[in-house]
Design a protein around this motif. Sequence first.
Motif, PDB file in Angstrom:
ATOM      1  N   ILE A  86      43.678  34.672  40.462  1.00  0.00           N
ATOM      2  CA  ILE A  86      43.340  33.313  40.041  1.00  0.00           C
ATOM      3  C   ILE A  86      43.973  33.089  38.664  1.00  0.00           C
ATOM      4  O   ILE A  86      43.563  33.712  37.678  1.00  0.00           O
ATOM      5  CB  ILE A  86      41.820  33.111  39.979  1.00  0.00           C
ATOM      6  N   PRO A  87      44.976  32.245  38.593  1.00  0.00           N
ATOM      7  CA  PRO A  87      45.745  32.135  37.345  1.00  0.00           C
ATOM      8  C   PRO A  87      44.982  31.434  36.222  1.00  0.00           C
ATOM      9  O   PRO A  87      44.191  30.522  36.462  1.00  0.00           O
ATOM     10  CB  PRO A  87      46.973  31.321  37.763  1.00  0.00           C
ATOM     11  N   THR A  88      45.214  31.878  35.016  1.00  0.00           N
ATOM     12  CA  THR A  88      44.778  31.164  33.815  1.00  0.00           C
ATOM     13  C   THR A  88      46.010  30.989  32.933  1.00  0.00           C
ATOM     14  O   THR A  88      46.937  31.799  32.976  1.00  0.00           O
ATOM     15  CB  THR A  88      43.698  31.934  33.038  1.00  0.00           C
ATOM     16  N   TYR A  89      45.998  29.934  32.143  1.00  0.00           N
ATOM     17  CA  TYR A  89      47.195  29.565  31.394  1.00  0.00           C
ATOM     18  C   TYR A  89      47.686  30.684  30.490  1.00  0.00           C
ATOM     19  O   TYR A  89      48.860  31.054  30.520  1.00  0.00           O
ATOM     20  CB  TYR A  89      46.899  28.306  30.570  1.00  0.00           C
ATOM     21  N   SER A  90      46.793  31.250  29.687  1.00  0.00           N
ATOM     22  CA  SER A  90      47.257  32.205  28.683  1.00  0.00           C
ATOM     23  C   SER A  90      47.558  33.576  29.280  1.00  0.00           C
ATOM     24  O   SER A  90      48.588  34.182  28.966  1.00  0.00           O
ATOM     25  CB  SER A  90      46.221  32.334  27.560  1.00  0.00           C
ATOM     26  N   VAL A  91      46.677  34.096  30.164  1.00  0.00           N
ATOM     27  CA  VAL A  91      46.892  35.443  30.713  1.00  0.00           C
ATOM     28  C   VAL A  91      48.114  35.460  31.623  1.00  0.00           C
ATOM     29  O   VAL A  91      49.025  36.284  31.464  1.00  0.00           O
ATOM     30  CB  VAL A  91      45.639  35.937  31.457  1.00  0.00           C
ATOM     31  N   MET A 143      54.338  44.879  40.799  1.00  0.00           N
ATOM     32  CA  MET A 143      53.263  43.943  40.484  1.00  0.00           C
ATOM     33  C   MET A 143      51.966  44.418  41.134  1.00  0.00           C
ATOM     34  O   MET A 143      51.950  44.780  42.306  1.00  0.00           O
ATOM     35  CB  MET A 143      53.604  42.541  40.979  1.00  0.00           C
ATOM     36  N   VAL A 144      50.895  44.404  40.367  1.00  0.00           N
ATOM     37  CA  VAL A 144      49.564  44.748  40.879  1.00  0.00           C
ATOM     38  C   VAL A 144      48.672  43.530  40.685  1.00  0.00           C
ATOM     39  O   VAL A 144      48.488  43.064  39.557  1.00  0.00           O
ATOM     40  CB  VAL A 144      48.972  45.964  40.146  1.00  0.00           C
ATOM     41  N   GLU A 145      48.134  43.007  41.789  1.00  0.00           N
ATOM     42  CA  GLU A 145      47.257  41.845  41.713  1.00  0.00           C
ATOM     43  C   GLU A 145      45.800  42.287  41.783  1.00  0.00           C
ATOM     44  O   GLU A 145      45.448  43.185  42.555  1.00  0.00           O
ATOM     45  CB  GLU A 145      47.557  40.855  42.833  1.00  0.00           C
ATOM     46  N   ILE A 146      44.965  41.656  40.966  1.00  0.00           N
ATOM     47  CA  ILE A 146      43.544  41.978  40.953  1.00  0.00           C
ATOM     48  C   ILE A 146      42.733  40.681  41.007  1.00  0.00           C
ATOM     49  O   ILE A 146      43.261  39.593  40.789  1.00  0.00           O
ATOM     50  CB  ILE A 146      43.164  42.779  39.688  1.00  0.00           C
ATOM     51  N   ASP A 147      41.433  40.815  41.286  1.00  0.00           N
ATOM     52  CA  ASP A 147      40.596  39.634  41.508  1.00  0.00           C
ATOM     53  C   ASP A 147      40.169  38.931  40.224  1.00  0.00           C
ATOM     54  O   ASP A 147      39.876  37.748  40.238  1.00  0.00           O
ATOM     55  CB  ASP A 147      39.356  40.012  42.319  1.00  0.00           C
ATOM     56  N   GLY A 148      40.104  39.659  39.126  1.00  0.00           N
ATOM     57  CA  GLY A 148      39.627  39.028  37.894  1.00  0.00           C
ATOM     58  C   GLY A 148      40.228  39.657  36.661  1.00  0.00           C
ATOM     59  O   GLY A 148      41.276  40.302  36.726  1.00  0.00           O
ATOM     60  N   GLN A 149      39.535  39.478  35.538  1.00  0.00           N
ATOM     61  CA  GLN A 149      40.019  40.013  34.260  1.00  0.00           C
ATOM     62  C   GLN A 149      39.013  40.995  33.659  1.00  0.00           C
ATOM     63  O   GLN A 149      38.980  41.201  32.456  1.00  0.00           O
ATOM     64  CB  GLN A 149      40.270  38.864  33.291  1.00  0.00           C
ATOM     65  N   SER A 150      38.224  41.629  34.513  1.00  0.00           N
ATOM     66  CA  SER A 150      37.138  42.474  34.050  1.00  0.00           C
ATOM     67  C   SER A 150      37.531  43.947  33.999  1.00  0.00           C
ATOM     68  O   SER A 150      38.575  44.360  34.505  1.00  0.00           O
ATOM     69  CB  SER A 150      35.935  42.317  34.981  1.00  0.00           C
ATOM     70  N   GLY A 199      40.105  46.311  36.352  1.00  0.00           N
ATOM     71  CA  GLY A 199      41.022  47.332  35.866  1.00  0.00           C
ATOM     72  C   GLY A 199      40.859  48.653  36.598  1.00  0.00           C
ATOM     73  O   GLY A 199      41.848  49.337  36.910  1.00  0.00           O
ATOM     74  N   LEU A 200      39.624  49.047  36.900  1.00  0.00           N
ATOM     75  CA  LEU A 200      39.388  50.260  37.692  1.00  0.00           C
ATOM     76  C   LEU A 200      40.062  50.151  39.050  1.00  0.00           C
ATOM     77  O   LEU A 200      40.690  51.114  39.532  1.00  0.00           O
ATOM     78  CB  LEU A 200      37.886  50.478  37.879  1.00  0.00           C
ATOM     79  N   HIS A 201      39.947  49.008  39.683  1.00  0.00           N
ATOM     80  CA  HIS A 201      40.576  48.798  40.991  1.00  0.00           C
ATOM     81  C   HIS A 201      42.098  48.861  40.872  1.00  0.00           C
ATOM     82  O   HIS A 201      42.776  49.435  41.727  1.00  0.00           O
ATOM     83  CB  HIS A 201      40.137  47.448  41.559  1.00  0.00           C
ATOM     84  N   ALA A 202      42.635  48.284  39.810  1.00  0.00           N
ATOM     85  CA  ALA A 202      44.084  48.323  39.602  1.00  0.00           C
ATOM     86  C   ALA A 202      44.569  49.760  39.430  1.00  0.00           C
ATOM     87  O   ALA A 202      45.664  50.115  39.889  1.00  0.00           O
ATOM     88  CB  ALA A 202      44.461  47.490  38.373  1.00  0.00           C
ATOM     89  N   CYS A 255      48.968  45.402  30.884  1.00  0.00           N
ATOM     90  CA  CYS A 255      47.731  44.803  31.389  1.00  0.00           C
ATOM     91  C   CYS A 255      47.554  43.415  30.762  1.00  0.00           C
ATOM     92  O   CYS A 255      47.783  43.230  29.566  1.00  0.00           O
ATOM     93  CB  CYS A 255      46.539  45.682  31.040  1.00  0.00           C
ATOM     94  N   GLY A 256      47.134  42.443  31.563  1.00  0.00           N
ATOM     95  CA  GLY A 256      47.007  41.075  31.065  1.00  0.00           C
ATOM     96  C   GLY A 256      46.003  40.917  29.947  1.00  0.00           C
ATOM     97  O   GLY A 256      46.134  40.031  29.104  1.00  0.00           O
ATOM     98  N   THR A 257      44.974  41.780  29.931  1.00  0.00           N
ATOM     99  CA  THR A 257      43.980  41.766  28.853  1.00  0.00           C
ATOM    100  C   THR A 257      43.602  43.203  28.511  1.00  0.00           C
ATOM    101  O   THR A 257      43.792  44.122  29.308  1.00  0.00           O
ATOM    102  CB  THR A 257      42.687  41.016  29.258  1.00  0.00           C
ATOM    103  N   ASP A 258      43.016  43.374  27.336  1.00  0.00           N
ATOM    104  CA  ASP A 258      42.544  44.700  26.943  1.00  0.00           C
ATOM    105  C   ASP A 258      41.445  45.204  27.867  1.00  0.00           C
ATOM    106  O   ASP A 258      41.382  46.395  28.184  1.00  0.00           O
ATOM    107  CB  ASP A 258      41.984  44.659  25.513  1.00  0.00           C
ATOM    108  N   LEU A 259      40.561  44.304  28.284  1.00  0.00           N
ATOM    109  CA  LEU A 259      39.446  44.727  29.131  1.00  0.00           C
ATOM    110  C   LEU A 259      39.963  45.313  30.441  1.00  0.00           C
ATOM    111  O   LEU A 259      39.445  46.330  30.924  1.00  0.00           O
ATOM    112  CB  LEU A 259      38.514  43.544  29.390  1.00  0.00           C
ATOM    113  N   ILE A 260      40.990  44.702  31.007  1.00  0.00           N
ATOM    114  CA  ILE A 260      41.637  45.278  32.192  1.00  0.00           C
ATOM    115  C   ILE A 260      42.215  46.639  31.837  1.00  0.00           C
ATOM    116  O   ILE A 260      42.068  47.615  32.586  1.00  0.00           O
ATOM    117  CB  ILE A 260      42.743  44.344  32.712  1.00  0.00           C
ATOM    118  N   GLY A 261      42.850  46.725  30.672  1.00  0.00           N
ATOM    119  CA  GLY A 261      43.473  47.972  30.244  1.00  0.00           C
ATOM    120  C   GLY A 261      42.485  49.114  30.105  1.00  0.00           C
ATOM    121  O   GLY A 261      42.778  50.258  30.466  1.00  0.00           O
TER     122      GLY A 261
END
Length: 336
Positions: A192-197, A217-224, A228-231, A247-253
Motif C-alpha cells: 500500500i503506497p505512501t508518498y514519502s516511503v 524487490m521484496v513487497e510487504i503488507d505494511g511498515q511495521s 520486517g520479520l516477514h521480509a 528498508c523503507g523505514t527503520d522499523l522495517i529494518g
Amino acid sequence: MTPPLGKAATSYDVAILAGVSRSAVSRAFTDGASISTETRKRVMAAAKELGYHVNFLARSLQSRRSSLVGVVASAAESPFRAKQIKITAAELVRRGYCPILLSAETPDDIDNLTSSLFSYNVAGMIITSGTPPESIIAECNRLSIPVVLVNREANVTGADQVSMDINQGGQLAFDLLKSAGVQKFCAISPRIPTYSVNGRIDAYVSRCQKENVPLQMVEIDGQSYASGLHAADQIAAHLDKIDGVFCGTDLIGLGVMDGLRYRHGLRIPEDIQILGFDDIDQTGWLSYNLSTIRQNAGKLVKAAVDAMQQRLEAPASAYQQHIIAVEPVLRATTRK
C-alpha cells in the motif's frame, strides 16, 4: 469567595474578587495588553484563589482570532511519527499556539477531521497524514486558514508544503550501500503506497536501474516491525541474489535484522548489509546499531510552523514548497 460546587469560576467572579472591571481581567490574560503591574497581580491572585482558567476556545470565537492549530496525523504508534507529533506540539506551544491533535487512519478520516476543525476557528492546520480534498483546501483559503502539508504529495494547490528530499533519500541509499561494497541490491517496499516511503524507494530503484545493478524487490503488507520479520524470510530465501538491503523505514529494518539474525542465523554486516531510513531512537540501541538515513523531524516541524506563520502574515503570497535535505548516519550494519 468561591463559585458554587460544580460551577467553574468566570471572569466576572475574578473581577468582583479583585475589585477590577471584566476588561481588566481580559487584559491581564492577554499578552502585550496595557495593564498596570499592580492590577495584573490582583487579577492573577484572584484567579488563583478561584481556580479560574481562560476559555481560549470561547475567546477565539468571540474575537475571531485563535491560537488553536489543528494537527492531523496517523500511525502515532510509529516511532518517527510519534517523535514528529511530540516536536510539533512542543514547537506550537513554544510559539504561543495550542495544538489540537486529531488521528486520521483512513482517507475518510482526513476529510471528516479536517472539516471538523472549522468548528474550532483554528488559526491553521498542519497535516502529516494523507491530503485533504481540494474542496476543503479551497474552504481554508476562503477563510484565510493556512494549510501546511508535511511529506505529502507535491501536486497540491492552495497549501504550503514541507518535505524531506525524497529523491535525495533514495539516491543516498544507493550510494551508501554501493560504497560499502554491495553488489546485489534489494529494496523492501510496502504494497500500500505512501508518498514519502514509496517515493524514496522509487528513487532508489531508479538509481539501481540507471547503474544497471542486480536488484531484488521484496513487497510487504505494511511498515511495521512484524512486516520486517516477514521480509527477512523472503530475503533469506534468495541470499544468492542479495547482499545489501534498503528498508523503507527503520522499523522495517529492525524487523529485518532480528529475522535474519535469530531465525536464519545470518551475521550483519558480514553476511548481508542493512540500511534503514528515518533515524528513530531505537536505531542507536546497542542491540541494533542500524545504519540509516536521517530525516530531521525538528527541521521539518520548524519549517512547517514557519510556513504557517508566514501565511498568516501574508495570506496572498505565493505558495511555497520547502525541501529539507536528509543526512547519512553510518553505524554497524553497513561496512562504511
